[in-house]
Design a protein around this motif. Structure first.
Motif, PDB file in Angstrom:
ATOM      1  N   PRO A  75      34.189  37.459  37.576  1.00  0.00           N
ATOM      2  CA  PRO A  75      33.641  38.766  37.934  1.00  0.00           C
ATOM      3  C   PRO A  75      32.918  38.690  39.288  1.00  0.00           C
ATOM      4  O   PRO A  75      32.788  37.617  39.878  1.00  0.00           O
ATOM      5  CB  PRO A  75      32.659  39.066  36.795  1.00  0.00           C
ATOM      6  CG  PRO A  75      33.036  38.125  35.693  1.00  0.00           C
ATOM      7  CD  PRO A  75      33.586  36.910  36.357  1.00  0.00           C
ATOM      8  N   PRO A  76      32.425  39.819  39.795  1.00  0.00           N
ATOM      9  CA  PRO A  76      31.688  39.799  41.062  1.00  0.00           C
ATOM     10  C   PRO A  76      30.447  38.906  41.017  1.00  0.00           C
ATOM     11  O   PRO A  76      29.971  38.527  39.944  1.00  0.00           O
ATOM     12  CB  PRO A  76      31.301  41.272  41.263  1.00  0.00           C
ATOM     13  CG  PRO A  76      32.353  42.036  40.523  1.00  0.00           C
ATOM     14  CD  PRO A  76      32.668  41.195  39.316  1.00  0.00           C
ATOM     15  N   LEU A  77      29.929  38.590  42.186  1.00  0.00           N
ATOM     16  CA  LEU A  77      28.841  37.629  42.332  1.00  0.00           C
ATOM     17  C   LEU A  77      27.614  37.938  41.490  1.00  0.00           C
ATOM     18  O   LEU A  77      26.898  37.024  41.073  1.00  0.00           O
ATOM     19  CB  LEU A  77      28.413  37.559  43.803  1.00  0.00           C
ATOM     20  CG  LEU A  77      29.254  36.687  44.743  1.00  0.00           C
ATOM     21  CD1 LEU A  77      28.798  36.899  46.173  1.00  0.00           C
ATOM     22  CD2 LEU A  77      29.127  35.221  44.344  1.00  0.00           C
ATOM     23  N   PHE A  78      27.340  39.222  41.248  1.00  0.00           N
ATOM     24  CA  PHE A  78      26.115  39.570  40.533  1.00  0.00           C
ATOM     25  C   PHE A  78      26.187  39.219  39.053  1.00  0.00           C
ATOM     26  O   PHE A  78      25.172  39.213  38.361  1.00  0.00           O
ATOM     27  CB  PHE A  78      25.789  41.061  40.692  1.00  0.00           C
ATOM     28  CG  PHE A  78      26.896  41.998  40.277  1.00  0.00           C
ATOM     29  CD1 PHE A  78      27.160  42.249  38.932  1.00  0.00           C
ATOM     30  CD2 PHE A  78      27.680  42.621  41.233  1.00  0.00           C
ATOM     31  CE1 PHE A  78      28.182  43.101  38.554  1.00  0.00           C
ATOM     32  CE2 PHE A  78      28.710  43.484  40.860  1.00  0.00           C
ATOM     33  CZ  PHE A  78      28.958  43.727  39.518  1.00  0.00           C
ATOM     34  N   ASP A  79      27.377  38.906  38.532  1.00  0.00           N
ATOM     35  CA  ASP A  79      27.534  38.601  37.115  1.00  0.00           C
ATOM     36  C   ASP A  79      27.112  37.169  36.824  1.00  0.00           C
ATOM     37  O   ASP A  79      27.369  36.253  37.609  1.00  0.00           O
ATOM     38  CB  ASP A  79      28.998  38.803  36.702  1.00  0.00           C
ATOM     39  CG  ASP A  79      29.200  38.620  35.210  1.00  0.00           C
ATOM     40  OD1 ASP A  79      29.052  39.612  34.477  1.00  0.00           O
ATOM     41  OD2 ASP A  79      29.496  37.486  34.792  1.00  0.00           O
ATOM     42  N   GLU A  80      26.467  36.964  35.674  1.00  0.00           N
ATOM     43  CA  GLU A  80      25.959  35.639  35.336  1.00  0.00           C
ATOM     44  C   GLU A  80      27.088  34.618  35.156  1.00  0.00           C
ATOM     45  O   GLU A  80      26.903  33.426  35.418  1.00  0.00           O
ATOM     46  CB  GLU A  80      25.106  35.702  34.070  1.00  0.00           C
ATOM     47  CG  GLU A  80      25.830  36.215  32.835  1.00  0.00           C
ATOM     48  CD  GLU A  80      24.932  36.258  31.612  1.00  0.00           C
ATOM     49  OE1 GLU A  80      23.866  35.605  31.633  1.00  0.00           O
ATOM     50  OE2 GLU A  80      25.287  36.935  30.629  1.00  0.00           O
ATOM     51  N   ARG A  81      28.261  35.056  34.713  1.00  0.00           N
ATOM     52  CA  ARG A  81      29.382  34.130  34.570  1.00  0.00           C
ATOM     53  C   ARG A  81      29.848  33.630  35.936  1.00  0.00           C
ATOM     54  O   ARG A  81      30.134  32.448  36.116  1.00  0.00           O
ATOM     55  CB  ARG A  81      30.533  34.821  33.837  1.00  0.00           C
ATOM     56  CG  ARG A  81      30.206  35.242  32.420  1.00  0.00           C
ATOM     57  CD  ARG A  81      31.132  36.323  31.929  1.00  0.00           C
ATOM     58  NE  ARG A  81      30.645  36.932  30.710  1.00  0.00           N
ATOM     59  CZ  ARG A  81      29.682  37.854  30.659  1.00  0.00           C
ATOM     60  NH1 ARG A  81      29.124  38.274  31.774  1.00  0.00           N
ATOM     61  NH2 ARG A  81      29.275  38.347  29.508  1.00  0.00           N
ATOM     62  N   ALA A  82      29.930  34.542  36.887  1.00  0.00           N
ATOM     63  CA  ALA A  82      30.336  34.148  38.232  1.00  0.00           C
ATOM     64  C   ALA A  82      29.344  33.159  38.833  1.00  0.00           C
ATOM     65  O   ALA A  82      29.740  32.173  39.471  1.00  0.00           O
ATOM     66  CB  ALA A  82      30.460  35.388  39.122  1.00  0.00           C
ATOM     67  N   ARG A  83      28.060  33.391  38.626  1.00  0.00           N
ATOM     68  CA  ARG A  83      27.054  32.485  39.189  1.00  0.00           C
ATOM     69  C   ARG A  83      27.140  31.106  38.556  1.00  0.00           C
ATOM     70  O   ARG A  83      27.119  30.080  39.247  1.00  0.00           O
ATOM     71  CB  ARG A  83      25.657  33.074  39.000  1.00  0.00           C
ATOM     72  CG  ARG A  83      25.411  34.362  39.780  1.00  0.00           C
ATOM     73  CD  ARG A  83      23.931  34.675  39.849  1.00  0.00           C
ATOM     74  NE  ARG A  83      23.341  34.836  38.533  1.00  0.00           N
ATOM     75  CZ  ARG A  83      23.273  35.981  37.871  1.00  0.00           C
ATOM     76  NH1 ARG A  83      23.782  37.075  38.408  1.00  0.00           N
ATOM     77  NH2 ARG A  83      22.700  36.045  36.678  1.00  0.00           N
ATOM     78  N   ALA A  84      27.231  31.056  37.221  1.00  0.00           N
ATOM     79  CA  ALA A  84      27.274  29.765  36.543  1.00  0.00           C
ATOM     80  C   ALA A  84      28.540  28.985  36.897  1.00  0.00           C
ATOM     81  O   ALA A  84      28.488  27.779  37.169  1.00  0.00           O
ATOM     82  CB  ALA A  84      27.184  29.970  35.030  1.00  0.00           C
ATOM     83  N   LEU A  85      29.684  29.656  36.907  1.00  0.00           N
ATOM     84  CA  LEU A  85      30.938  28.988  37.243  1.00  0.00           C
ATOM     85  C   LEU A  85      30.953  28.537  38.692  1.00  0.00           C
ATOM     86  O   LEU A  85      31.430  27.443  39.014  1.00  0.00           O
ATOM     87  CB  LEU A  85      32.116  29.924  36.962  1.00  0.00           C
ATOM     88  CG  LEU A  85      32.446  30.144  35.479  1.00  0.00           C
ATOM     89  CD1 LEU A  85      33.261  31.416  35.299  1.00  0.00           C
ATOM     90  CD2 LEU A  85      33.187  28.943  34.901  1.00  0.00           C
TER      91      LEU A  85
END
Length: 319
Positions: free
Chosen positions: A221-231
């Motif tokens: 997902p886009p940068l603001f999503d927690e999944r994107a940040r963790a990955l």
């Protein structure tokens, strides 16, 4: 849970997790909980048993202490220089790892995360285009973490939903991924139309996929999503698509690991965005996109040539 020098998913930091309350954070951060030869110790100062266990960890192993405000005075009084996290949340502990664990030399790329500064910027089309091109020379697993099923639509594949795996995050294996994956030749797609996976499941899926493929590509997902940040924090390479619009520029503000991150300018001829160098431009090519919508096929035209270029660069990374 961001740490600019977090190890990649195929080279996890070995950690002595001292305190049951820290187990969830360790899993989210991609730490390998071990009893012997730890490279890091997480210590819950509110748990007497955890303190006793931490006392057995060799003195030269760096530590991160976790405790409330009343513990801060204790740590400061000892003068040990041990960083203190105010909570057991991964978001609080993650940034401290970079301060105590030495950065590792970068190995070959195994996990690539493709994300966007905002939605609707061509992220999934790039992810499927790159995956299709690289699958002719290597085995590739594409993880669609968006929950939209868009990757399956572009590829003409129908993988099972993430909900089929959600209860298995702590024990996820390559075999589990195989049950829900859809495959064509050397490309496997995981993640169909359903709710997005949890952070823990997304990280576990990337690790499991690394065991069965030369390359794992994550449509995040886009940068603001927690999944994107963790990955992104745990990947070997991160591709961020951004435009010159206000939403994109705001999302690009802040610290970034420039060595691992490639910024791609979407439909705007820019050498840099918010001071960050642009690796490649993805040209505005609506005709090629319309053509690809008629059925599973590689995007051609000017946009396709840009994908070809990026695929060649990633092929070098893989090697």
């Amino acid at each position: 849970a961001r740490a600019d020098t977090d190890p990649p998913l195929d080279a996890m930091t070995r950690a002595a997790v001292c305190g049951a309350a820290l187990s969830a954070a360790a899993a989210v951060l991609g730490l390998e909980a071990v009893e012997e030869r730890p490279e890091l110790a997480l210590v819950d100062l509110d748990d007497p048993d955890a303190i006793a266990r931490a006392a057995l960890v060799p003195a030269d192993v760096p530590r991160i202490a976790v405790g409330g405000p009343e513990r801060e005075l204790m740590v400061r009084a000892l003068g040990s220089g041990v960083p203190l996290s105010p909570s057991v949340d991964a978001a609080a502990i993650g940034p401290l790892i970079a301060t105590v664990v030495p950065a590792r030399a970068r190995g070959r790329t195994r996990v690539v995360v493709i994300t966007g500064a905002r939605g609707g910027i061509g992220r999934t089309l790039l992810a499927t285009g790159i995956a299709s091109r690289l699958a002719v020379r290597a085995s590739v697993v594409l993880l669609d973490v968006t929950g939209s099923g868009a990757a399956g639509w572009w590829l003409g594949l129908a993988p099972g939903p993430w909900s089929d795996l959600e209860g298995l995050a702590d024990e996820l294996s390559a075999e589990h991924l195989g049950i829900v994956a859809a495959q064509r030749d050397r490309l496997r797609l995981v993640g169909g139309m359903s709710a997005m996976p949890s952070v823990a499941l997304a990280l576990a899926a990337a690790r499991a996929a690394s065991a069965i493929a030369d390359l794992v590509i994550v449509d995040a997902p886009p940068l603001f999503d927690e999944r994107a940040r963790a990955l992104s924090d745990s990947a070997d390479r991160v591709l961020v698509i951004a435009g010159d619009d206000a939403a994109s520029l705001n999302a690009l503000e802040g610290p970034s690991d420039e060595q691992r991150t490639w910024v791609l300018a979407s439909r705007c001829p820019a050498r840099s965005l918010t001071g960050r160098s642009v690796m490649r431009e993805l040209p505005d090519d609506p005709a090629s996109v319309r053509s690809a919508r008629h059925g599973p096929s590689a995007v051609g035209g000017a946009l396709g040539r840009a994908y070809d270029d990026l695929a060649e660069l990633l092929a070098i990374d893989i090697a």
